[in-house]
Design an enzyme around this catalytic site. Structure first.
Site, short mmCIF file in Angstrom:
data_model
loop_
_atom_site.label_atom_id
_atom_site.label_comp_id
_atom_site.label_asym_id
_atom_site.label_seq_id
_atom_site.Cartn_x
_atom_site.Cartn_y
_atom_site.Cartn_z
N GLU A 1 21.87 10.66 -28.26
CA GLU A 1 20.91 11.16 -27.27
C GLU A 1 19.65 10.31 -27.34
O GLU A 1 19.54 9.40 -28.16
CB GLU A 1 20.57 12.62 -27.56
CG GLU A 1 19.92 12.85 -28.92
CD GLU A 1 19.72 14.32 -29.26
OE1 GLU A 1 20.10 15.18 -28.46
OE2 GLU A 1 19.18 14.60 -30.34
N LYS A 56 17.96 24.21 -30.05
CA LYS A 56 16.66 23.52 -30.02
C LYS A 56 15.75 24.14 -31.08
O LYS A 56 14.80 24.86 -30.80
CB LYS A 56 16.03 23.62 -28.63
CG LYS A 56 15.01 22.53 -28.36
CD LYS A 56 14.78 22.31 -26.89
CE LYS A 56 13.86 21.12 -26.68
NZ LYS A 56 13.58 20.85 -25.27
N THR A 93 11.58 24.23 -23.53
CA THR A 93 10.62 23.55 -22.68
C THR A 93 11.12 23.66 -21.24
O THR A 93 12.23 23.21 -20.94
CB THR A 93 10.46 22.07 -23.08
OG1 THR A 93 10.14 22.01 -24.48
CG2 THR A 93 9.35 21.41 -22.30
#
Length: 273
Positions: free
Chosen positions: A173, A140, A28
């Site tokens: 996170e 990711k 992203t």
């Protein structure tokens, strides 16, 4: 706006393993003045993900050409890149010849109020835990059910992020971000060797800390340490750096180290365009 394997279409084959199994990776990327920011860093992470998942990495020059083609007329946007293992038959065994699918999609930049960067956000701890899996940690990949379940825990629009713990009670996170805390003039961030995503902005912040001679430590952080921090912030490629002003019932100030890192990140962003 979509670019699928170099063509302006958006219908992926139903046999694609990204659709069937989440067998793929994504990036992203913030777009500013027609440029996908820190694109080389995103490609480096994508290449590492492809290596780990044993997916042939699409040609980097081709990816950059297609990304710039899609972004060139956008003042500010979000570019998403998905790479899957491509189409294959039923079952987990991959096809003998893997032909990856690559999909670029361009989206409007989220309408985040400026105060989220200047004044900070409200956050909470999530109940959903992150599983430990070193073979997938850092990259990711497309399997994000844990984050989806965590984000479903609240509907209150006054809370912008949730912090996730692993199965050993360590804070790792946010649902969409990396976490940093400041304590006694030093910067701390959780290690990501067992789970979590190694964010691009996280990499930049750690580099800024080194250049600024700011003491930086990657170490396990529990809930108590987070709540006792002097400063607290989260980061990703779209939001940049968001200070946390409130976590559960604890209130935090937006401190000088957070502001300094925000300034360095903004300068790095502008240097990209």
């Amino acid at each position: 706006m979509f670019l699928l394997n170099g063509e302006h279409r958006h219908c992926v084959d139903v046999s694609d393993r990204g659709f069937q199994y989440g067998d793929g990776l994504f990036e992203t990327i913030e777009v500013l003045q027609g440029k996908p920011l820190f694109f080389d860093r995103h490609l480096t992470r994508l290449a590492e993900g492809c290596r780990r998942l044993r997916i042939p990495m699409p040609d980097a020059v081709l990816l950059e050409t297609e990304a710039r083609q899609l972004c060139e007329s956008s003042e500010r946007a979000v570019l998403k890149l998905i790479v899957t293992r491509g189409s294959g038959g039923r079952g987990y065994r991959q096809p003998e010849q893997v032909i990856p699918t690559r999909l670029f999609s361009l989206h409007p930049y989220p309408d985040y109020p400026l105060q989220l960067q200047t004044d900070g956000i409200a956050a909470r701890f999530c109940e959903q835990r992150l599983s430990l899996n070193p073979s997938l940690a850092g990259i990711k990949h497309m399997n994000r059910l844990e984050q989806i379940l965590a984000r479903a825990e609240w509907q209150d629009d006054s809370i912008q992020e949730g912090l996730m713990l692993d199965t050993q009670d360590q804070v790792v996170e946010g649902t969409m971000s990396n976490l940093f805390i400041v304590k006694s003039g030093s910067l701390y961030t959780p290690p990501l060797g067992q789970c979590g995503v190694a964010g691009i902005v996280r990499q930049l912040i750690m580099a800024f800390a080194q250049c600024s001679k700011l003491p930086l430590f990657e170490q396990a952080i529990d809930q108590t340490a987070v709540l006792q921090a002097d400063e607290l912030f989260v980061s990703n490629s779209v939001i940049g750096i968001w200070p946390i002003k409130r976590l559960e019932a604890q209130v935090f100030s937006v401190g000088a180290i957070t502001r300094h890192l925000q300034d360095l990140l903004n300068a790095a962003r502008m240097a990209e365009v």
